[in-house]
Design an enzyme around this catalytic site. Structure first.
Site, short mmCIF file in Angstrom:
data_model
loop_
_atom_site.label_atom_id
_atom_site.label_comp_id
_atom_site.label_asym_id
_atom_site.label_seq_id
_atom_site.Cartn_x
_atom_site.Cartn_y
_atom_site.Cartn_z
N ALA A 117 -8.88 0.83 5.82
CA ALA A 117 -7.73 0.66 4.94
C ALA A 117 -7.02 -0.66 5.24
CB ALA A 117 -6.77 1.83 5.12
N THR A 125 -0.50 6.25 4.58
CA THR A 125 -1.73 6.36 5.35
C THR A 125 -1.49 7.01 6.69
OG1 THR A 125 -3.80 5.28 5.89
CG2 THR A 125 -1.80 4.14 6.57
N CYS A 129 -3.38 6.55 0.66
CA CYS A 129 -3.09 5.46 -0.25
C CYS A 129 -3.01 5.95 -1.68
CB CYS A 129 -4.07 4.31 -0.09
SG CYS A 129 -3.69 3.37 1.39
N GLY A 174 0.82 -1.20 0.00
CA GLY A 174 0.00 0.00 0.00
C GLY A 174 0.85 1.25 0.00
#
Lengths: 220, 421
Positions: free
Chosen positions: A143, A81, A174, A78
């Site tokens: 997430a 965040t 993201c 990812g």
């Protein structure tokens, strides 16, 4: 049924949580502990995944520090965040060889845990094809970012309960130019603690694990 | 020389991004030592080296997205001697053999044929003819498993045919990834005859509950005709007042709920549930009210409904319905119901046969209230008529009891006496 130990860790610094995860991952690889689910909250933290792009960080590191936010580059999947108070963070440390050797199925199952939990609170979230996570009306509420080593998982998911969403303003979450939301913003008046109780249950159901609730444990 | 391939990390995964090399060409690697990292759909995975040796070639650079089974590197045995070897023909690489580390939890190679024995990874002995190579590729055969009978152990066309005949033909690799559940049908040209969409979580939950209920209970529905004229008069009288005083109107539903409470107090079996071979009588009357949502249905519960008057019931109904629609209900507000009411009349239905909300044993459905000519004492009168359906679980409740219950509800509504709401 296989067992999964839950470790409620309360609020824990990202770096400490990361070290703890690594320790448990090693134990899990050696087979000395069963599957684990770490549940915690982080203080204000911004983390960058392995494929993350620094341009998705909208503030300089000194500016983050000045706002009381720590920054970590990390080895999960990812992009970038934010973690912070009011967010239910779950780090499942599972040996996928005992479940399914399927990374895609694992991510879908983690999504399912979040979707089922949200529905328990009357929030009907959904998947967005191509955008991993839990979504409500085009806004991201949960997430996912995972690391796998020898089929043992680490990192996991973060569900916005009553997170202060303004902190997401420091990043492009993201790498997606999509809004974020939280259970509180959707009107669910619940605490991270209440959400964790449902997450544990839903996790046990989705992964077909017997949940072992240990005596409250503190990370040292 | 061992080929290192992009592993298949799951059924639906057809490609991945090589994010990081953990070793450089020329580095010594141990078997099972993390060699590189790949990324697939928010998951980063460390891939261990399939064999010990020297990383002689890196064929894919960081950041590239490549199909599974693509050869990404080669490991040569010994100390770097392999580095001098010329690179294999790129055309061959995609189908090359991966050596799965034996005990290591390594990613499984994609095709059954790719699970080679420990010694595999080296080229099968002797040079291979282009024909044999092509046959192997087309049939997805691991040549290291084929015994060569030609000169010097060379694998011949006959050997490959023999291998094919004896082994169940490995399924040809899927040309396409399995369709993801939400995948819409391709809309290229022409008009699609269908549109496929995954059920929402709520939809699948409802589906599950409905079927489970049909499977659990012996559903029977009885319908009574109720004269709502009295209630209608009270409603008309207080409606405006309610709006001014409480900020919400006055509907039939709190009256029906109140009347149902009367019925349940008189016939507690309808407020029970079944557990194994036991009857569980609930000391609380918690009434679920079905609320239609845009794409579903939820049944929030009015707790201790017997302790509320019409104002309290109306307030609870308005509040629960509003929060159900804005998805703000807490979980305990949709749990613990002991009986349910559904108001299909608000959508114009005259009467319907509702499905029991498990683990309850009965549900009351209210049809629309309509002015109807009826015969009273041999005269025709215009009355506000409504059909009430009670669906009951015949395992526990017999028809006579269900009719007594519904009769009680009917009489409470027809003889409404409270001027105090």
């Amino acid at each position: 049924m296989l067992k999964c130990e839950v470790r409620p860790l309360g609020r824990l610094d990202y770096g400490k949580a990361f070290e703890l995860q690594q320790r448990i991952v090693e134990e899990r690889k050696r087979g000395v502990v069963p599957d684990q689910l770490l549940l915690l909250e982080h203080p204000h933290t911004i983390t960058l995944g392995r494929n993350g792009k620094m341009e998705n960080l909208l503030a300089s590191e000194p500016a983050l520090r000045a706002s009381g936010i720590t920054f970590h580059a990390t080895d999960r999947g990812g992009d970038i965040t934010y973690h912070g108070p009011g967010q239910a963070v779950g780090y499942p440390i599972l040996d996928l060889r005992e479940w399914k050797r399927d990374v895609g199925a694992y991510v879908r199952a983690v999504e399912q845990v979040m979707l089922d939990t949200l529905l328990d609170f009357g929030i009907s979230a959904e998947r967005l094809p191509g955008c991993t996570g839990a979504w409500v009306g085009g806004a991201k509420i949960g997430a996912i970012g995972v690391h796998i080593s020898r089929w043992v998982t680490s990192h996991g998911f973060a569900l916005n309960v009553d997170t202060d969403l303004s902190y997401f303003g420091y990043i492009v979450p993201c790498g997606l130019i999509k809004p974020v939301t939280s259970m509180a913003q959707l009107g669910a008046r619940v605490s991270v603690h209440e959400v964790n109780a449902r997450l544990i249950r839903r996790f046990g159901q989705v992964f077909d694990r017997e949940i072992l609730q240990p005596a409250l444990e503190r990370a040292s | 020389m061992t080929d290192v391939v992009m592993p298949q990390m799951g059924e639906s995964i057809v490609e991945g991004t090589l994010t990081k090399w953990l070793k450089k060409p020329g580095d010594r690697v141990e078997r099972d030592e993390p060699l590189f990292e790949i990324s697939t759909d928010k998951v980063d995975t460390e891939i261990p080296a399939p064999a010990a040796g020297t990383l002689s070639e890196v064929l894919v650079e960081e950041g590239k997205t490549i199909p599974i089974n693509t050869v990404v590197a080669r490991i040569s045995e010994g100390d770097g001697a392999g580095a001098a070897k010329p690179a294999a023909k790129p055309a061959e690489t995609a189908k090359s053999v991966a050596e799965p580390p034996k005990a290591a939890p390594a990613p499984q190679a994609a095709s059954p044929a790719a699970t080679a024995p420990e010694e595999a990874g080296e080229e099968p002995s002797g040079p291979l003819s282009p024909l044999v190579r092509r046959m192997a590729r087309e049939n997805n055969i691991d040549l290291s498993k084929v015994k060569g009978t030609g000169a010097g152990g060379r694998i011949t066309k006959q050997d490959v045919e023999g291998h094919l005949a004896k082994a169940p033909a490995p399924a040809a690799r899927q040309e396409q990834p399995p369709a993801p559940p939400q995948a819409p049908p391709p809309s290229t040209g022409g008009q699609a005859k269908v549109r496929i969409e995954a059920m929402s979580t709520m939809r699948s939950k409802i589906a599950e509950h409905m079927i489970a209920s049909q499977r659990t209970s012996a559903h029977v529905t009885t319908v009574h005709k109720v004269d709502m004229t009295r209630v209608e008069k009270i409603r008309q009288k207080h409606k405006a007042d309610f709006q001014a005083r409480y900020g919400f109107g006055l509907t039939y539903l709190p009256f029906i709920t109140r009347a149902a409470v009367e019925g349940l107090l008189s016939f507690p079996l309808l407020n029970a549930s079944i557990e194994g071979s036991n009857i569980v009588y609930h000391n609380e009357i918690n009434i679920g009210i079905a609320v239609a949502l845009e794409n579903g249905l939820i049944v929030p519960v009015i707790r201790n409904a017997d302790e509320k008057n019409v104002v309290g019931l109306q307030r609870a109904i308005v509040d629960l319905a509003a929060r159900a629609r804005s998805r703000q209900l807490k979980p305990d507000e949709v749990q613990g119901g002991t009986f349910s009411i559904t108001n299909f009349g608000s959508f114009g239905s005259v009467f319907a046969t509702p499905v029991i909300n498990q683990p309850q044993v009965a549900i009351l459905g209210a049809g629309t209230v309509e002015k109807t000519p009826v015969v009273i004492d041999d005269a025709i009168a215009i009355r506000s008529i409504c059909y009430l359906s009670t669906t009951f679980d015949h395992r526990l409740i017999d028809g006579a009891l269900a009719d007594q219950f519904t009769g009680k509800v009917k009489s409470a509504l027809e003889n409404w006496s409270d001027e105090v709401l």
